[in-house]
Design a protein around this motif. Sequence first.
Motif, PDB file in Angstrom:
ATOM      1  N   GLU B  72      18.046   8.507 -40.872  1.00 38.33           N
ATOM      2  CA  GLU B  72      18.364   8.194 -42.278  1.00 38.33           C
ATOM      3  C   GLU B  72      17.116   8.308 -43.150  1.00 38.33           C
ATOM      4  O   GLU B  72      17.187   8.750 -44.285  1.00 38.33           O
ATOM      5  N   SER B  85      24.616   7.156 -44.458  1.00 43.95           N
ATOM      6  CA  SER B  85      24.705   5.957 -43.624  1.00 43.95           C
ATOM      7  C   SER B  85      25.115   6.393 -42.219  1.00 43.95           C
ATOM      8  O   SER B  85      26.245   6.189 -41.791  1.00 43.95           O
ATOM      9  N   SER B  88      26.047   3.703 -39.304  1.00 41.06           N
ATOM     10  CA  SER B  88      27.345   3.060 -39.503  1.00 41.06           C
ATOM     11  C   SER B  88      28.503   4.014 -39.238  1.00 41.06           C
ATOM     12  O   SER B  88      29.583   3.588 -38.822  1.00 41.06           O
ATOM     13  N   TRP B 287      17.117  -4.204 -46.675  1.00 36.05           N
ATOM     14  CA  TRP B 287      18.441  -4.841 -46.629  1.00 36.05           C
ATOM     15  C   TRP B 287      18.405  -6.115 -45.812  1.00 36.05           C
ATOM     16  O   TRP B 287      19.086  -7.098 -46.106  1.00 36.05           O
ATOM     17  N   ARG B 450      25.575   6.039 -51.760  1.00 32.28           N
ATOM     18  CA  ARG B 450      25.814   5.685 -50.362  1.00 32.28           C
ATOM     19  C   ARG B 450      26.917   4.621 -50.304  1.00 32.28           C
ATOM     20  O   ARG B 450      26.924   3.686 -51.101  1.00 32.28           O
ATOM     21  N   ASN B 452      28.565   1.432 -48.793  1.00 28.06           N
ATOM     22  CA  ASN B 452      28.083   0.298 -48.008  1.00 28.06           C
ATOM     23  C   ASN B 452      29.180  -0.268 -47.128  1.00 28.06           C
ATOM     24  O   ASN B 452      30.351  -0.286 -47.508  1.00 28.06           O
ATOM     25  N   THR B 453      28.775  -0.756 -45.960  1.00 29.36           N
ATOM     26  CA  THR B 453      29.758  -1.354 -45.060  1.00 29.36           C
ATOM     27  C   THR B 453      30.175  -2.720 -45.594  1.00 29.36           C
ATOM     28  O   THR B 453      29.500  -3.315 -46.426  1.00 29.36           O
ATOM     29  N   GLU B 480      32.108   8.396 -46.856  1.00 25.98           N
ATOM     30  CA  GLU B 480      30.681   8.488 -46.576  1.00 25.98           C
ATOM     31  C   GLU B 480      30.342   9.802 -45.861  1.00 25.98           C
ATOM     32  O   GLU B 480      29.399  10.496 -46.229  1.00 25.98           O
TER      33      GLU B 480
END
Lengths: 255, 604
Positions: B72, B85, B88, B287, B450, B452-453, B480
């Motif tokens: 990444e 991502s 993930s 994060w 991006r 996000n989860t 994604e």
Amino acid sequence: MSTTKRVFFPGCSLPSYNPMAVQKTLVHLQNHLPGTGAILKCCGKPTKALGQIDQFKKRYAGVQSEIDRLDAEEVIVACQSCFLTLSEYSPKQKVRSLWTILPEIGLPEEVRGIGKDSDITFAIHDSCSTRYRPDIHEGIRWIMDELGYKYEEPAHTKMTTLCCGFGGMVLPANPDLAQRIMKNRTSEVQSDYMVTYCAACRMSMMMGGKQSLHILDLVFGGPWTSKTPFPGAGSTVESWKNRRKAKKSIEKVLA
Amino acid sequence: MKADTVREMLPVIEDCMGDAPPYCHTACPMHTDVKGYVNLIAEGKYKEAIQTIRQKLFLPKSLGRVCAHPCEEHCKRNEVGNAMSIASLKRFAADNYDDEFDWDVTREPDRPEKIAVIGSGPAGAQAALDLRRQGYSVTVYEKHPVVGGMLYVGIPSYRLPREIINAEYSLLHRMGIKIKLATEVGKDIPFQEIVDTYDGVVIAIGAHKGFKLPVNGKDLPGAIQAVDFLREVSLTGTYKGFGKRITVIGGGNVALDSARTAVRLGAEKVHLVCLEKDIKEMFAHDWEVREALEEGVILHNSWGTEAIKGDDKVEQIILKKCIQVFDPKGRFNPAYDEGCQEIVETDMVIFAIGQGVDSDFATSVEVGRGGRFVVDEKTLQTNIRKVFACGDGTGISLMAVEAMAEGRIAAESLHRYLNLKDMRIQRDHERGYRTNLETSIPADDTNPERVNTRKLDIATRMRSFTEVDLGFSEEQAVEEASRCLQCECRLCVKECLMLQEFSPDCPKKYFKDALIAGEVDPVVPYSCNMCGTCTLVCPKDFKLQDAFMNMRKEMVMNNGGKSPMKGHKVIDMHQLLSFSRLFNTSRPARNGTNQPTAPTGGGK
Ligand SMILES: Cc1cc2nc3c(=O)[nH]c(=O)nc-3n(C[C@H](O)[C@H](O)[C@H](O)COP(=O)(O)OP(=O)(O)OC[C@H]3O[C@@H](n4cnc5c(N)ncnc54)[C@H](O)[C@@H]3O)c2cc1C
Ligand code: SF4
Ligand code: SF4
């Protein structure tokens, strides 16, 4: 002392396609650029393209000797392949494209605005051989504007233009691929009509399914509308006949 | 082939980027086909996606959660701040579509040689798997009662649930690898015995020895090391003598894991003290710091430790202002404003300032600073020829997926060693590396954000070790995955129908194959339109047409001056006529004009 400052060099595909345009162009050039002679000869590009480099050199020597015999300082070409070949192999001559000459000397008065009422939009197909010559691209647009025809720029145009499918002598070697390349070119164009400034390109666009003209068809013919019958493919015999005609008319104009 | 022809081909063979792997692919130490599986997810082919992942990674669910994902960092989209991502997405495919019945448990026929692997972390496990696949008999010695190494005893379970590790490690059992748990080499079995009994040994013991700062009070009860703290919590679910007020020292991921673990054990106040002046400068992922702050961790940036105070246990920590972390030469060299201090009341101090290697048991093996094993960096061989060391225990790897790549390298070396093969040749790019690909983000790209989860709500997070990250929904995963630029060159092929037909991979491959074969089918060079589109789009400005032209010239030369293509007879005839007098003329200029026509508005 020679009075020939320059020669018009129409190449071979244009004379095979439209000898009348060759004649009228020559007359027009002569009127505005006194001292213009003419050479009707092939530049040898097809021979070179096949890879017959020795043969090509021999043949080009013939072209050069004609230019030298007439003592021309400048060659005006109507074909983009000629433009490249002569530029490379006649370093002593100034090689100019008809498409940059016309904006300088103007079009014949009677054709200005001839296409302004036409219902046709012509998609312009630029020749890939002169993709790095913006002066030529601009010259073509200038001519279209003078004539008054509407035109379309395809997604790939000017420097990024696509091959018409005729280049590199692929058609006789791999006709199926050539046909697909032609189709590929025409498929990104909206209009049903296209204008080129090379007779071989015109043929390709036609084989790619478009009604197609050479820009000199627009300058020395028309007005063209959707009602006008468009030229077709023309047989081999016809094209050699046309070339004879071109030879005769050059000899007549410069008698 | 003639020299002229070859000369035009060589630069393409050397520098064409048509087969250059994408940035993500080469950044991954295990060279996972990221582009491939991300595309499969975008196309809804989830099953194929997990199969692609499994070709390289045996623990996709675990790595999908905790991988430090160098891919990444190097993703093309990261240049504009929106890296894919990738981890993930891997997790999405693995969580929902991995099926242990599809796992590859094949191996070469059994070999007589026996191999011992010390340590069952990612490095040891990968080495064991690779060696077992080659048919060796493999025994893994693991000091803890659980497999996984730091995945299990370091990384907290709210990031990586333990049942996932166990399930993914079951592949080792199915492959027939023997695992001796709770067996510490050096204590339960002497190292020398292992060296004497086995044909080859792989040491993969990680770095489990915590450090403490040399400050007053560091040995007071309540002043502990992060790795010990995390290990005890991992194995027992709690920490004996846990206090209410906790101070963690350090700015890396281990510090963050410790602080957030402390929150979950019910601490009332958790302080995180580090030298770095802000989140950006801290070693931990942004994060992760953000999530810790959400959970109530109090961050003290730009503070160092002066001393720890207390009568018979930790009561206070005295901090001093840090005014420089690195000196102007870029060396770690903290400087303090001694006059500026702060006192924090605390019951425990957890040092998370790095780990050394507990290598004392292997007395015959050479070790260096921090107890790290000294190895040949290329082969990972130690001073004992049949003993190889890999993973964090050598200091070469710093994250799980790197440790796996090290394990793979050690296995390859041991295999070569046992088969008397050259240990050093053909070993390029066994770790992460930089691709030679050069692409640009398309001009019309909208730089989509991006995705996000989903995350567990904060209240639940702070009360339990339930997993925080909930991963992607299917819809999110497809969205994604669709952002991937599918980085590759092949610009020429995309533009050219001729290349699509005859050189669909890339010019490099075509020219290379042609050179090796020593010949080309004439139809190929004679199908080039010489239109120059390839050169126009090629970042290297290769003139493929020149190469094809030289091939033509050579063919003509070998064919009595004629094109080898039957269809070209027409051109020969055409050219013959074109140069005949019948169709040629040349005329000098004539005096006077034909019919006067006035110039129109020309003149540019
Ligand atoms: C708190 C923490 C959080 C981390 N978070 C991440 C993360 O989010 N992402 C990431 O990619 N990496 C992370 N890492 C780093 C990662 O866990 C390591 O890089 C990786 O586990 C190293 O693998 P290894 O196989 O070399 O060693 P380890 O995983 O440490 O495994 C070594 C194994 O050897 C065993 N062992 C040691 N000595 C002996 C002996 N004498 N006899 C028998 N067995 C022995 C140990 O018990 C252990 O099981 C983290 C590390 C820590 C400490
Ligand atoms: S454009 Fe084609 S020839 Fe040029 S580097 Fe890319 S793949 Fe190779
Ligand atoms: S955009 Fe896709 S292919 Fe390109 S580096 Fe990122 S993940 Fe890899």
